[in-house]
Design a protein around this motif. Structure first.
Motif, PDB file in Angstrom:
ATOM      1  N   ALA A   7      62.470   8.006 -36.314  1.00  0.00           N
ATOM      2  CA  ALA A   7      61.637   9.142 -35.756  1.00  0.00           C
ATOM      3  C   ALA A   7      61.989  10.421 -36.409  1.00  0.00           C
ATOM      4  O   ALA A   7      61.230  11.108 -36.720  1.00  0.00           O
ATOM      5  CB  ALA A   7      62.179   9.174 -34.450  1.00  0.00           C
ATOM      6  N   LEU A   8      63.266  10.676 -36.902  1.00  0.00           N
ATOM      7  CA  LEU A   8      63.370  11.868 -37.645  1.00  0.00           C
ATOM      8  C   LEU A   8      62.817  11.825 -39.058  1.00  0.00           C
ATOM      9  O   LEU A   8      62.106  12.725 -39.662  1.00  0.00           O
ATOM     10  CB  LEU A   8      65.192  11.881 -38.083  1.00  0.00           C
ATOM     11  N   PRO A  16      57.974  17.341 -41.951  1.00  0.00           N
ATOM     12  CA  PRO A  16      56.729  17.998 -42.115  1.00  0.00           C
ATOM     13  C   PRO A  16      55.909  17.600 -43.482  1.00  0.00           C
ATOM     14  O   PRO A  16      56.482  17.165 -44.043  1.00  0.00           O
ATOM     15  CB  PRO A  16      57.197  19.609 -42.237  1.00  0.00           C
ATOM     16  N   ARG A  27      67.920  19.434 -38.639  1.00  0.00           N
ATOM     17  CA  ARG A  27      67.387  20.648 -38.571  1.00  0.00           C
ATOM     18  C   ARG A  27      67.458  21.649 -39.465  1.00  0.00           C
ATOM     19  O   ARG A  27      66.569  22.452 -40.053  1.00  0.00           O
ATOM     20  CB  ARG A  27      67.426  21.046 -37.043  1.00  0.00           C
ATOM     21  N   SER A  30      59.191  12.597 -38.433  1.00  0.00           N
ATOM     22  CA  SER A  30      58.900  14.088 -38.142  1.00  0.00           C
ATOM     23  C   SER A  30      59.122  15.004 -39.342  1.00  0.00           C
ATOM     24  O   SER A  30      58.949  16.272 -38.921  1.00  0.00           O
ATOM     25  CB  SER A  30      59.740  14.460 -37.038  1.00  0.00           C
ATOM     26  N   ASP A  48      54.141   8.456 -32.995  1.00  0.00           N
ATOM     27  CA  ASP A  48      54.701   9.967 -32.645  1.00  0.00           C
ATOM     28  C   ASP A  48      56.223   9.905 -32.618  1.00  0.00           C
ATOM     29  O   ASP A  48      56.612   9.587 -31.401  1.00  0.00           O
ATOM     30  CB  ASP A  48      53.963  10.408 -31.502  1.00  0.00           C
ATOM     31  N   PRO A  49      56.942  10.420 -33.514  1.00  0.00           N
ATOM     32  CA  PRO A  49      58.290  10.473 -33.616  1.00  0.00           C
ATOM     33  C   PRO A  49      59.022  11.232 -32.280  1.00  0.00           C
ATOM     34  O   PRO A  49      59.677  10.736 -31.558  1.00  0.00           O
ATOM     35  CB  PRO A  49      58.715  11.339 -34.719  1.00  0.00           C
ATOM     36  N   SER A  50      58.426  12.355 -31.803  1.00  0.00           N
ATOM     37  CA  SER A  50      59.069  13.147 -30.501  1.00  0.00           C
ATOM     38  C   SER A  50      58.314  12.358 -29.489  1.00  0.00           C
ATOM     39  O   SER A  50      59.404  12.299 -28.463  1.00  0.00           O
ATOM     40  CB  SER A  50      58.243  14.550 -30.453  1.00  0.00           C
TER      41      SER A  50
END
Length: 536
Positions: free
Chosen positions: A374-375, A380, A174, A378, A63-65
């Motif tokens: 992790a990025l 989508p 982002r 994440s 789970d990246p977050s």
């Protein structure tokens, strides 16, 4: 962290067993790395990848977050806690150049190269990949820098960059994701957002840091003080993210404040106990990060259809992107050095160029790690080129850790770097010890006599005067006195070992109780640590 087996989930007991297996593997792999002279990060990454493909083990899905929240704050805090604040301020321009300028430049280069290799991939997806792989990783950098000896300027540049560049990468990521989803992008908005995130994060970090200082001054219990110090990393990060500013910069700022004030607000006992606990925790966290990265390889490969698909369809573009990524950092570092050289020729002599050898070491030290993975994880579902971006991000981590991590030490030895005179501290270690010893001797001299002039502390006075004289004589003649010094403390250590053996004999024979054993053993431990430190 969750694991899946045939569409189901790992039972809690199985997950706990996996954690225990991973911790045991960490110990074994660190031992192997030490015996083979390899960076531990290389052994852990390789071991995690091998562990992932063992029959019967579940696929590790990160789970990246959750990974970022668990691991990133304490590891950032650890780096900020020990960094030299004075040198950080002195080299802030160079650090900002790497943490912001190099990240943006690398993102652009990777995006252009990716779009050239894969014209069907939208620009937003190419920029997303660039933002993911552009920032070198704080965890990976620390794992490598702990094993090498660098001039202070290079060390500060690398440590400062690793603490701050994640914020740049996250902002770019982002905005690239938003552009991919909405099809709109604004450079002005991106710059404004970055400054808001950075300033807001710094303010949050200052607030949490001040709160920590005020809190530990009022806590009377040592264990509460240690717990408050350990826990400070997460509130600063989470609070920053909660109010939509940079949790990375908030954590770093808090760590800088704590590191500056810990010498005055924490007692010696708290520092010793807290440092021991913190060191072990950071060791396990750093090692776990590399194990988890390696363990996630199986899921990444299976997602795209196996190693055959990765090698046949993605291998060529991935290698070229990795090459472009590496060359972009070289171009930025060497280009910055050229700019500084030109400025000096024009009369602006505030900054000195690194030189080709230092620039080469700085360029080669850009290792990627947990933030990159992790990025990538994440992104989508349904985002253009998600599978290719994920595989490329993983390949970049493997390539930089395995190649640069194993060869950086060789490059540093080849470069033969030395500390410039301007970067050296004004006082050496022995000079600082002499200054402290003289001040201590003066205090004892002023209190050794009572109001009537009678000497009431003769032994204490003699001890401190003798120590101050010996240390002052030692300054400037370290090499001459080194054999005598080593022989002295070798004998001290032998005496401590003999005392420890006798203490244990007394306890086991029932002549002293457990409390007496612990108190006297603690005194021996402090004496032994002092002797080892003095000898080194």
């Amino acid at each position: 962290m969750t694991g899946a087996i045939s569409g189901g989930f790992v039972e809690p007991t199985q997950l706990f067993e996996l954690v225990i297996v991973m911790l045991l593997a960490i110990i074994a792999l660190h031992y192997v790395a030490h015996r083979l002279g390899l960076p531990p990060s290389v052994a852990l990454l390789t071991g995690g990848a091998l562990l992932a493909f063992m029959p019967g083990l579940p696929v590790i899905a990160l789970d990246p977050s959750l990974v970022l929240v668990i691991f990133l704050p304490p590891l950032l805090m650890d780096g900020a806690w020990v960094i030299a604040l004075g040198h950080l301020k002195r080299h802030m321009i160079g650090i900002a150049s790497l943490a912001v300028g190099a990240v943006v430049f690398t993102t652009v280069v990777v995006a252009v190269v990716t779009h050239w290799l894969l014209p069907s991939l939208p620009w937003a997806a190419c920029a997303t990949l660039g933002a993911i792989v552009s920032p070198p990783d704080a965890v990976s950098a620390r794992a490598i820098l702990q094993r090498v000896k660098l001039p202070r300027r290079l060390l500060i540049l690398l440590e400062g960059e690793s603490l701050l560049n994640d914020a740049s990468g996250l902002v770019l990521f982002r905005f690239a994701i938003a552009a991919g989803v909405t099809g709109a992008f604004s450079t002005v908005d991106a710059l404004g957002s970055f400054f808001i995130l950075a300033i807001g994060g710094a303010l949050v970090g200052i607030a949490v840091g001040i709160a920590w200082v005020l809190l530990v001054r009022r806590l009377g219990d040592e264990y509460l003080m240690i717990a408050a110090s350990v826990m400070a990393a997460w509130p600063s990060y989470l609070l920053g993210e909660m109010i939509h500013v940079s949790g990375v910069i908030a954590t770093v700022t808090t760590g800088l404040i704590m590191g500056w004030h810990q010498h005055t607000v924490l007692s010696a006992s708290v520092r010793m106990r807290g440092t021991s606990f913190w060191t072990v925790m950071i060791f396990l966290m750093e090692a776990s990060v590399f194990m988890l990265i390696g363990s996630s390889l199986r899921g990444v490969v299976e997602r795209v259809g196996g190693f055959g698909v990765v090698i046949d369809e993605m291998g060529g573009p991935i290698l070229l992107i990795l090459l472009a990524l590496t060359l972009a950092r070289f171009a930025w570092v060497f280009g910055s050095d050229v700019v500084i050289t030109v400025c000096r020729i024009l009369g602006l002599r505030r900054y000195a160029p690194l030189g080709s050898r230092s620039a080469a070491v700085l360029s080669w030290a850009g290792v990627r790690g947990v933030v990159t993975l992790a990025l990538a994880l994440s992104i989508p579902e349904g985002f253009p080129g998600r599978d290719f971006i994920l595989v490329t991000a993983f390949a970049v981590i493997l390539g930089t850790v395995l190649l640069q991590g194993t060869s950086l030490g060789l490059l540093i030895r080849w470069a033969g770097l030395s500390e410039p005179i301007s970067e050296k501290a004004r006082f050496s270690m022995s000079q600082a010890e002499a200054a402290m010893a003289q001040v201590q001797a003066k205090i004892i001299e002023s209190r050794a006599y009572d109001d009537e002039g009678n000497l009431v502390h003769p032994r204490l006075l003699e001890r401190y005067q003798r120590r101050a004289t010996a240390i002052v004589d030692y300054v400037g003649q370290e090499e001459q006195y080194a054999p005598q010094l080593h022989a002295h403390f070798d004998l001290v250590l032998e005496a401590i070992a003999a005392g420890r053996a006798e203490l244990i004999r007394l306890h086991r024979s029932g002549d002293i109780d457990e409390e007496t054993l612990q108190e006297l053993e603690r005194d021996l431990d402090l004496e032994e640590l002092s002797a080892i430190s003095a000898k080194s």
